[in-house]
Write a protein that holds these residues in place. Sequence first.
Motif, mmCIF file in Angstrom:
data_model
loop_
_atom_site.group_PDB
_atom_site.id
_atom_site.type_symbol
_atom_site.label_atom_id
_atom_site.label_comp_id
_atom_site.label_asym_id
_atom_site.label_seq_id
_atom_site.Cartn_x
_atom_site.Cartn_y
_atom_site.Cartn_z
ATOM 1 N N HIS A 8 3.273 11.789 16.397
ATOM 2 C CA HIS A 8 3.950 13.063 16.090
ATOM 3 C C HIS A 8 3.018 14.012 15.345
ATOM 4 N N ASP A 65 0.088 10.628 7.644
ATOM 5 C CA ASP A 65 1.327 10.573 8.446
ATOM 6 C C ASP A 65 1.516 11.883 9.193
ATOM 7 N N MET A 66 0.997 11.981 10.456
ATOM 8 C CA MET A 66 0.109 11.016 11.030
ATOM 9 C C MET A 66 -0.961 11.674 11.885
ATOM 10 N N GLU A 112 9.698 14.427 14.511
ATOM 11 C CA GLU A 112 9.828 13.015 14.139
ATOM 12 C C GLU A 112 10.294 12.866 12.705
ATOM 13 N N GLU A 113 9.844 13.773 11.832
ATOM 14 C CA GLU A 113 10.176 13.637 10.409
ATOM 15 C C GLU A 113 11.686 13.751 10.175
ATOM 16 N N GLU A 138 1.188 5.382 13.504
ATOM 17 C CA GLU A 138 1.819 5.596 12.193
ATOM 18 C C GLU A 138 1.070 4.754 11.147
HETATM 19 ZN ZN LIG Z 1 5.258 9.417 10.668
#
Ligand SMILES: [Zn+2]
Length: 416
Positions: free
Chosen positions: A84, A117-118, A151-152, A178
């Motif tokens: 992501h 991240d990431m 994604e977060e 990740e």
């Molecule tokens: Zn992540």
Amino acid sequence: MITEQIAEKVRKAEAEIVGVCRDFTRIPSENPPGDTTEAFAYAADLLRKWGYEPRVIEAAPRRQNLIVAWDSGRPGRHLVFNGHLDVFPAGSRNSWAYDPFGGHVDGGRLYGRGTTDMKAGVTASLFAFRYLREFERRLTGRATLTLVCDEENFGPYGARHLVGNFPEVIGDALINGEPSTPSIMRIGDKGLVWAEASFRTRGGHAAYAHVSENAIHQAMRFLDEVKAIETWKSPLPAWLARHLAGVGRTMDRALGKGATAVARRYVVSLGMISGGIKVNMIPSECRVEIDARIPIGGNVERVVAALRKAATKYGADFTLLNSTEPSVTTWDHPIFQIGKRVLERVAGEKTVFAVGLGCNDARLWRYEGVPGLIYGPTPHNMGAADEYVEIEDLLRTAMVHAATAAEYLAGAQTGA
Ligand SMILES: [Zn+2]
């Protein structure tokens, strides 16, 4: 053999790899707000420069994803990379010693929000994907690289959009960068529930306690009750409970003392609370947001039912904000065997299979029956000020992604 050649290649490309990760860091992509336009334009340009034809897919305005394919032209396995490009918000600039979007390199570290991240993991996957071309003659099958947004938040516009609408991204094994550590390779992750409960009462003067219930007090009683979820019996399947008992020491060393115990059990955290307007008034409103983590073997339904029941008991409006089931695969798949071998060779450290405490997009592939290998840099200050990735760790991640991919796709010929 391939592993050594790739390790050498990555070493020589250090400046270029660090440069790409640094460029990504300099492009803010905080979520919220979640605008990833510029980050995806950069990734697509890079892939085009390397001779690929990426497709950028906009799931919603300014919410992009990218799919790009590599094909050896020979039948074989289908490996998928996923990462992501959205990052946590940087928070207050005052707490950072370095500009969170400056891409500052100091003492073997690259600082910035989202480095660990990431964006480091994504950089590693991109270079792994690039190197497939160079080893093409020795490989079979194909690979697909997917980069996503959202994604977060575990929202609908990123990996969920791709997995749900583009069957070509499923494949038969997944690599995801990740954050992790060299001593751990994750085979599964916990699930989660995010929920909101809103309490309303008449309110009034604090001295006139008889005229109204206190909305904050009601929220406190509700919280006490839902905290009891943490005492539920661990639902881990017997094989996994046995395995974690064996690797617990390594897990605790890598993730902090107590990590293995947390992997086994339910966790309930009050993440947000708001209510009241003045000290001497009985608050008429209180709103809380709960984060509940579900161990492997448990399920979303049972947790939601318990939260809903407690909300009803204390007269709150209940809203389920998000949820995701825990997921796990066994480690007998070749991607894990190859990944472990490669990592131990590159890192010179013994690696164990373990489960993660959080969750990430690899779960979406596991739900489809595709094993997801997660390997990325050790997280330093993840989600906090002065997040950084060690350059050595970034390079090692690139080596592991590239060599695992190449060995996996070469292995199809020999059945390894
Ligand atoms: Zn992540």
